[in-house]
Design a protein around this motif. Structure first.
Motif, PDB file in Angstrom:
ATOM      1  N   HIS A 232      24.792  46.381  64.504  1.00  0.00           N
ATOM      2  CA  HIS A 232      24.542  45.319  63.526  1.00  0.00           C
ATOM      3  C   HIS A 232      25.649  44.276  63.443  1.00  0.00           C
ATOM      4  N   GLY A 233      26.789  44.511  64.070  1.00  0.00           N
ATOM      5  CA  GLY A 233      27.860  43.528  64.036  1.00  0.00           C
ATOM      6  C   GLY A 233      28.695  43.538  62.778  1.00  0.00           C
ATOM      7  N   VAL A 234      28.400  44.441  61.846  1.00  0.00           N
ATOM      8  CA  VAL A 234      29.145  44.515  60.593  1.00  0.00           C
ATOM      9  C   VAL A 234      29.007  45.917  60.022  1.00  0.00           C
ATOM     10  N   CYS A 235      29.973  46.323  59.218  1.00  0.00           N
ATOM     11  CA  CYS A 235      29.862  47.551  58.438  1.00  0.00           C
ATOM     12  C   CYS A 235      30.517  47.298  57.091  1.00  0.00           C
ATOM     13  N   THR A 236      29.941  47.856  56.035  1.00  0.00           N
ATOM     14  CA  THR A 236      30.457  47.663  54.682  1.00  0.00           C
ATOM     15  C   THR A 236      30.716  49.023  54.050  1.00  0.00           C
ATOM     16  N   LEU A 237      31.402  48.994  52.918  1.00  0.00           N
ATOM     17  CA  LEU A 237      31.603  50.229  52.156  1.00  0.00           C
ATOM     18  C   LEU A 237      32.021  49.886  50.736  1.00  0.00           C
ATOM     19  N   GLY A 238      31.905  50.869  49.854  1.00  0.00           N
ATOM     20  CA  GLY A 238      32.411  50.760  48.493  1.00  0.00           C
ATOM     21  C   GLY A 238      33.337  51.923  48.224  1.00  0.00           C
ATOM     22  N   MET A 239      34.451  51.672  47.543  1.00  0.00           N
ATOM     23  CA  MET A 239      35.404  52.742  47.256  1.00  0.00           C
ATOM     24  C   MET A 239      35.940  52.602  45.845  1.00  0.00           C
ATOM     25  N   PHE A 240      36.176  53.760  45.191  1.00  0.00           N
ATOM     26  CA  PHE A 240      36.789  53.738  43.869  1.00  0.00           C
ATOM     27  C   PHE A 240      38.163  53.094  43.960  1.00  0.00           C
ATOM     28  N   ASN A 243      41.597  55.005  44.447  1.00  0.00           N
ATOM     29  CA  ASN A 243      41.779  55.873  45.607  1.00  0.00           C
ATOM     30  C   ASN A 243      42.656  55.158  46.645  1.00  0.00           C
ATOM     31  N   ASP A 244      43.961  55.189  46.426  1.00  0.00           N
ATOM     32  CA  ASP A 244      44.873  54.464  47.313  1.00  0.00           C
ATOM     33  C   ASP A 244      44.866  55.026  48.736  1.00  0.00           C
ATOM     34  N   ARG A 245      44.681  56.336  48.867  1.00  0.00           N
ATOM     35  CA  ARG A 245      44.648  56.934  50.208  1.00  0.00           C
ATOM     36  C   ARG A 245      43.483  56.373  51.001  1.00  0.00           C
ATOM     37  N   ALA A 246      42.313  56.287  50.364  1.00  0.00           N
ATOM     38  CA  ALA A 246      41.146  55.736  51.054  1.00  0.00           C
ATOM     39  C   ALA A 246      41.372  54.269  51.401  1.00  0.00           C
ATOM     40  N   ARG A 247      42.000  53.526  50.496  1.00  0.00           N
ATOM     41  CA  ARG A 247      42.250  52.110  50.776  1.00  0.00           C
ATOM     42  C   ARG A 247      43.131  51.939  52.018  1.00  0.00           C
ATOM     43  N   ARG A 248      44.168  52.728  52.126  1.00  0.00           N
ATOM     44  CA  ARG A 248      45.031  52.648  53.311  1.00  0.00           C
ATOM     45  C   ARG A 248      44.245  52.991  54.580  1.00  0.00           C
ATOM     46  N   LEU A 249      43.390  54.001  54.479  1.00  0.00           N
ATOM     47  CA  LEU A 249      42.571  54.391  55.624  1.00  0.00           C
ATOM     48  C   LEU A 249      41.682  53.243  56.065  1.00  0.00           C
ATOM     49  N   TYR A 250      40.937  52.659  55.130  1.00  0.00           N
ATOM     50  CA  TYR A 250      39.971  51.634  55.500  1.00  0.00           C
ATOM     51  C   TYR A 250      40.657  50.354  55.969  1.00  0.00           C
ATOM     52  N   ARG A 251      41.751  50.002  55.346  1.00  0.00           N
ATOM     53  CA  ARG A 251      42.476  48.826  55.829  1.00  0.00           C
ATOM     54  C   ARG A 251      43.006  49.062  57.240  1.00  0.00           C
ATOM     55  N   GLY A 252      43.425  50.301  57.510  1.00  0.00           N
ATOM     56  CA  GLY A 252      43.886  50.623  58.846  1.00  0.00           C
ATOM     57  C   GLY A 252      42.783  50.522  59.889  1.00  0.00           C
ATOM     58  N   LEU A 253      41.532  50.651  59.451  1.00  0.00           N
ATOM     59  CA  LEU A 253      40.383  50.525  60.352  1.00  0.00           C
ATOM     60  C   LEU A 253      39.878  49.091  60.441  1.00  0.00           C
ATOM     61  N   GLY A 254      40.503  48.181  59.695  1.00  0.00           N
ATOM     62  CA  GLY A 254      40.127  46.774  59.776  1.00  0.00           C
ATOM     63  C   GLY A 254      39.287  46.249  58.632  1.00  0.00           C
ATOM     64  N   TYR A 255      39.011  47.080  57.618  1.00  0.00           N
ATOM     65  CA  TYR A 255      38.208  46.619  56.483  1.00  0.00           C
ATOM     66  C   TYR A 255      39.027  45.710  55.566  1.00  0.00           C
ATOM     67  N   ARG A 256      38.330  44.736  54.987  1.00  0.00           N
ATOM     68  CA  ARG A 256      38.933  43.838  54.008  1.00  0.00           C
ATOM     69  C   ARG A 256      38.109  43.858  52.719  1.00  0.00           C
ATOM     70  N   THR A 257      38.761  43.581  51.617  1.00  0.00           N
ATOM     71  CA  THR A 257      38.089  43.577  50.315  1.00  0.00           C
ATOM     72  C   THR A 257      37.542  42.194  50.025  1.00  0.00           C
ATOM     73  N   ALA A 258      36.246  42.122  49.714  1.00  0.00           N
ATOM     74  CA  ALA A 258      35.627  40.849  49.360  1.00  0.00           C
ATOM     75  C   ALA A 258      35.422  40.722  47.859  1.00  0.00           C
ATOM     76  N   ARG A 259      35.105  41.821  47.182  1.00  0.00           N
ATOM     77  CA  ARG A 259      34.852  41.794  45.737  1.00  0.00           C
ATOM     78  C   ARG A 259      35.412  43.050  45.096  1.00  0.00           C
ATOM     79  N   ARG A 260      36.005  42.890  43.930  1.00  0.00           N
ATOM     80  CA  ARG A 260      36.487  44.011  43.129  1.00  0.00           C
ATOM     81  C   ARG A 260      35.628  44.061  41.874  1.00  0.00           C
ATOM     82  N   TRP A 261      34.863  45.139  41.740  1.00  0.00           N
ATOM     83  CA  TRP A 261      33.838  45.202  40.697  1.00  0.00           C
ATOM     84  C   TRP A 261      34.237  46.110  39.543  1.00  0.00           C
ATOM     85  N   PHE A 262      33.817  45.694  38.369  1.00  0.00           N
ATOM     86  CA  PHE A 262      33.862  46.481  37.128  1.00  0.00           C
ATOM     87  C   PHE A 262      32.395  46.730  36.776  1.00  0.00           C
ATOM     88  N   SER A 263      31.910  47.947  36.957  1.00  0.00           N
ATOM     89  CA  SER A 263      30.503  48.259  36.746  1.00  0.00           C
ATOM     90  C   SER A 263      30.343  49.210  35.557  1.00  0.00           C
TER      91      SER A 263
END
Length: 269
Positions: A232-240, A243-263
């Motif tokens: 598909h040329g793209v992949c997305t995800l949502g994370m709490f 969860n700083d450990r997960a954030r480091r993991l995903y940034r290391g894989l090339g993910y960037r944050t587009a929106r920070r949500w309060f739900s």
């Protein structure tokens, strides 16, 4: 825009300057009503978690950037204007129990304008269009089935994650992969759902507590991400957000944050 104006997804993309969240999270055509008022988009969300997105349009800022100082204060006033329309019943779908997702930086404004419960969470929406390099241990991954393996997946998730959010066994997760130990027990799992747009969305990434720190989350996430990008040329995800450990993991894989949500869910009877 000061008066509510109905918009299409294409118009939202143009008004937002091609915001990745609008491009990859929203369906085309949109599933429900969508308005822009005071440069804030109000978009009905369907699916298993119905509600409303409240998204300020920021065409002059890079994806994920938040205005600062007086610009942020002015944006908060525009968000309040948009939310008052929700409170006044402009969106019939925004009834008690519906989820309202507003920018995290405007959580106080959302609480001040709307009657919100404490049910919900704070989370980041991330995306990538860049494939991470393969992990050597991906050869150990096995395929799992959302329905046939649902009981095992649920038990694993509840045993190792107090905040289970993924809908297991309902057909929402279109692909699961996992790692098993020599006795056949699960060590790590990860899945891919579909955004309303059809884009792949990582879900249920989880490592057993005793195996954490060994890089299994990266192995699972890397494999799922590359497959999503191939198809598909793209992949997305949502994370709490906490969860700083997960954030480091995903940034290391090339993910960037587009929106920070309060739900949160709308309170009321």
């Amino acid at each position: 825009m000061s008066e509510p104006v109905p918009v299409s997804r294409a118009e939202l993309l143009e008004l937002s300057g091609g915001d990745p969240w609008a491009r990859w999270a929203l369906p085309d055509p949109l599933a429900g009503a969508a308005l822009v008022v005071a440069d804030v988009a109000l978009v009905e969300r369907g699916g298993p978690r119905p509600g409303l997105w409240v998204a300020p349009l920021r065409p002059g800022l890079p994806a994920g950037a938040v205005p600062e100082g007086p610009a942020l204060t002015a944006e908060a006033a525009r968000v309040a204007t948009a939310l008052r329309l929700v409170r006044e019943g402009l969106f019939p779908a925004a009834r008690p129990g519906a989820s309202i997702s507003a920018p995290a930086e405007h959580a106080g404004t959302a609480r001040a304008v709307l009657p919100l419960s404490e049910e919900g969470g704070d989370w980041d929406w991330m995306w990538t269009e860049a494939a991470p390099p393969p992990e050597s241990r991906e050869r150990l991954l096995v395929e799992l089935d959302d329905r046939a393996d649902a009981e095992e997946l649920r038990a694993f998730a509840h045993a190792h994650n107090p905040r289970v959010w993924t809908r297991i066994g309902e057909g929402e997760v279109v692909r699961w992969v996992g790692v098993r130990d020599v006795a056949g027990g699960l060590v790590a799992v990860g899945g891919a759902e579909r955004e309303a747009s059809g884009a792949p969305h990582l879900a249920g990434i989880l490592t057993a507590v005793p195996a954490r720190g060994q890089g299994w989350g990266r192995v699972v996430s890397s494999a799922l991400t590359r497959e999503a990008l191939r198809e598909h040329g793209v992949c997305t995800l949502g994370m709490f957000r906490d969860n700083d450990r997960a954030r480091r993991l995903y940034r290391g894989l090339g993910y960037r944050t587009a929106r920070r949500w309060f739900s949160r869910r709308l309170a009321g009877s």
